[in-house]
Design a protein around this motif. Sequence first.
Motif, PDB file in Angstrom:
ATOM      1  N   ARG A 124     -37.917  58.016 -77.619  1.00 49.54           N
ATOM      2  CA  ARG A 124     -37.602  58.777 -78.822  1.00 49.54           C
ATOM      3  C   ARG A 124     -38.606  58.499 -79.935  1.00 49.54           C
ATOM      4  O   ARG A 124     -39.073  59.403 -80.607  1.00 49.54           O
ATOM      5  CB  ARG A 124     -36.203  58.434 -79.310  1.00 49.54           C
ATOM      6  CG  ARG A 124     -35.132  59.204 -78.591  1.00 49.54           C
ATOM      7  CD  ARG A 124     -33.842  58.985 -79.309  1.00 49.54           C
ATOM      8  NE  ARG A 124     -32.753  59.609 -78.561  1.00 49.54           N
ATOM      9  CZ  ARG A 124     -31.488  59.492 -78.931  1.00 49.54           C
ATOM     10  NH1 ARG A 124     -31.179  58.786 -79.995  1.00 49.54           N
ATOM     11  NH2 ARG A 124     -30.548  60.086 -78.239  1.00 49.54           N
ATOM     12  N   ASN A 125     -38.917  57.209 -80.090  1.00 52.61           N
ATOM     13  CA  ASN A 125     -39.865  56.857 -81.148  1.00 52.61           C
ATOM     14  C   ASN A 125     -41.232  57.475 -80.885  1.00 52.61           C
ATOM     15  O   ASN A 125     -41.907  57.929 -81.797  1.00 52.61           O
ATOM     16  CB  ASN A 125     -39.995  55.343 -81.253  1.00 52.61           C
ATOM     17  CG  ASN A 125     -38.763  54.742 -81.911  1.00 52.61           C
ATOM     18  OD1 ASN A 125     -38.078  55.431 -82.669  1.00 52.61           O
ATOM     19  ND2 ASN A 125     -38.476  53.494 -81.605  1.00 52.61           N
ATOM     20  N   THR A 126     -41.622  57.493 -79.619  1.00 51.72           N
ATOM     21  CA  THR A 126     -42.897  58.118 -79.264  1.00 51.72           C
ATOM     22  C   THR A 126     -42.860  59.594 -79.610  1.00 51.72           C
ATOM     23  O   THR A 126     -43.799  60.143 -80.188  1.00 51.72           O
ATOM     24  CB  THR A 126     -43.170  57.957 -77.755  1.00 51.72           C
ATOM     25  OG1 THR A 126     -42.736  56.670 -77.358  1.00 51.72           O
ATOM     26  CG2 THR A 126     -44.639  58.141 -77.462  1.00 51.72           C
ATOM     27  N   GLN A 154     -33.236  58.159 -85.585  1.00 49.92           N
ATOM     28  CA  GLN A 154     -34.444  57.376 -85.788  1.00 49.92           C
ATOM     29  C   GLN A 154     -34.402  56.017 -85.089  1.00 49.92           C
ATOM     30  O   GLN A 154     -35.436  55.426 -84.805  1.00 49.92           O
ATOM     31  CB  GLN A 154     -34.688  57.173 -87.286  1.00 49.92           C
ATOM     32  CG  GLN A 154     -35.159  58.454 -87.936  1.00 49.92           C
ATOM     33  CD  GLN A 154     -35.240  58.337 -89.433  1.00 49.92           C
ATOM     34  OE1 GLN A 154     -35.184  57.244 -89.955  1.00 49.92           O
ATOM     35  NE2 GLN A 154     -35.350  59.442 -90.112  1.00 49.92           N
ATOM     36  N   ARG A 155     -33.215  55.513 -84.828  1.00 52.35           N
ATOM     37  CA  ARG A 155     -33.134  54.215 -84.162  1.00 52.35           C
ATOM     38  C   ARG A 155     -33.676  54.356 -82.746  1.00 52.35           C
ATOM     39  O   ARG A 155     -34.774  53.965 -82.450  1.00 52.35           O
ATOM     40  CB  ARG A 155     -31.685  53.731 -84.160  1.00 52.35           C
ATOM     41  CG  ARG A 155     -31.582  52.228 -84.198  1.00 52.35           C
ATOM     42  CD  ARG A 155     -30.150  51.803 -84.101  1.00 52.35           C
ATOM     43  NE  ARG A 155     -29.380  52.093 -85.299  1.00 52.35           N
ATOM     44  CZ  ARG A 155     -28.128  52.534 -85.295  1.00 52.35           C
ATOM     45  NH1 ARG A 155     -27.522  52.749 -84.148  1.00 52.35           N
ATOM     46  NH2 ARG A 155     -27.489  52.749 -86.400  1.00 52.35           N
ATOM     47  N   ILE A 172     -40.973  61.091 -81.797  1.00 50.86           N
ATOM     48  CA  ILE A 172     -40.999  61.274 -83.246  1.00 50.86           C
ATOM     49  C   ILE A 172     -42.420  61.165 -83.766  1.00 50.86           C
ATOM     50  O   ILE A 172     -42.885  61.998 -84.555  1.00 50.86           O
ATOM     51  CB  ILE A 172     -40.101  60.233 -83.948  1.00 50.86           C
ATOM     52  CG1 ILE A 172     -38.644  60.522 -83.617  1.00 50.86           C
ATOM     53  CG2 ILE A 172     -40.313  60.261 -85.458  1.00 50.86           C
ATOM     54  CD1 ILE A 172     -37.690  59.525 -84.193  1.00 50.86           C
TER      55      ILE A 172
END
Lengths: 284, 304
Positions: free
Chosen positions: A14-16, A8-9, A18
């Motif tokens: 990656r955040n996009t 999750q960090r 997720i």
Amino acid sequence: MTTDLRYQRGRLLRNTLILLFQTAMIIYVVLIFYPLFNMVISSLKSTREIFQDPFGLPKAPRLANFRVVWVDKGFGIYFMNSFIVTAVSMVFVVLFGSMASFGISRYAYKARTLVYMLFLSGIMLPLKAAIIPLFILIKNLGLMDRQLSVILIFLAMGLPSTVFILSAFMKGIPRDLEYAARIDGCNDWMVYRMVIMPITAPAIALVTIYNAVPIWNDFFFPLVFLQSNRLKTVPVGLSSFFGQHSTDWSLLFTGLSIAILPMLILYLFMSRYFIRGMTAGAIK
Amino acid sequence: MMKTDVRKGLWISFFVLPGLLVVTLFILLPLFMSLFNSLFSWNQLLRGAFVGLENFRKIFSGYPYRERFLNALGNNAKWFLLTMLIQNTIGILFGYLLSRRLPGHGFFKRIFFIPVLFSIVAVGFLWGLYLKPTGLVNAALRLMGLGAYARAWLGQEEIATLSIIAVNIWRWVGFPSLVFLAAVDAVPADCLEAAYLDGVGEWTLFWRIVFPLIIPSVTVISVLTIIGSLNVFEQVYTMTGLDGSPNFSTDTIGTLFYRTAFGSVDSGNPEIGIGSAIGVIIYSLTFIASIVSIISTRSREVEL
């Protein structure tokens, strides 16, 4: 758990991702709920209202629809039939299945593997494809248009997976318990009934859900073997109901709601058991 | 000694025979009889002369059987391919995401499984109404200004089968999702931890470490997909009818088999010989496909 935190960090990409996946899952949730929600509100509208305002809430909810479908259209009887057929089949699936598993897993004898293979031979093969000989057999047994016909077939359908799951479970029960019971004077039936079965209870619960849901939902065999309206189960009753009222959408949605909602409500209370039970055959 | 042996034999029989009798009578005997019946010519429910493989020959080369059979088989192949490609891919994705404990994963997990509980018949009739030209799907498209895409989803030959498959994916995708979730959860945490320490990215992690370890589940789901695709019946029965309308474009082996066995639509008469032969073909295909699938994935299986 550290692994998950690290995921999750991550970086922006990656955040996009997720966010994207999260959205996909939310969309599927909406895709599940909205059709069910619309089914219920449509069941409370008139057919004309369904066509003119498919998304709006019912202006004057017609609860009478439910009484009509349940009483006049015989859904009450269909439910009773489904319940009888499923319950009787399951009692014997569990009884015969656990007895056979006991006979296979708790004794050593030559024909053991053969017996086990005979039970398992039906596990992957679709019994539907043998409908012609089954039809002739049921006819010759004089069971046409009697609930016993589908009960026997459901019993046969349920046994292979039941024996597969239960005999694996029973094999793991320590011998010492059995010996202790025998020293206390228990015969084989008492060992089965008072020692092995209580320990097997969790696996029995699993097997029950694994088989009861497909039996409750089965359409094919009741369609072939139960012709009288007073014997029909919910799926077959729903089918003939759709044939008779194809233009009365208001009533059709009510019928669907009555067929679907009880299962949904039951699931909301017991979701953990349903998930574990229904995936039991596919998860080691 | 003798006496205890006899007693043991009696007990074993007592426990095993009731179940064995039912299985023999209602599974093994019908299986065998399908094969047997397929080798005879039939007049309604009366067995006629022994004809060898004539019934099979008719299915593969006689008119109109060949055309109907290949058409239906083609649709079953479509079912299999699209289900593997779309449903099981989404299933792996959802299963993996749920295992990563994204916010709300417990909720998602429970909700995804809801349609799996419903009977195919109820789901088929429900979506059958929604997919009508006057149904909810077209109404929704118009509402979103996409009215140009509104169509008779179950009435056009090119898209009818696709629509039914889409409905089936809607109903069933929660199943592979949760099976894969359980599989990924069973991957030992230190395996993942070690990979993370080596600086492996999520994508590589999935393909190099997680996927090889969940191959057994992939096998199970593939086999179930094969069996499911060969057994499509209720979906078509409820949404486009027993004769796979429009113009047989949604016909499958299951519906063709039913029509042949019970003589509803095509010819008017039940054709037991041909029907039994189709039954035998369904069994053989299920059996062969399962074996192939198990062998081909076993070679890629990784043991820890």
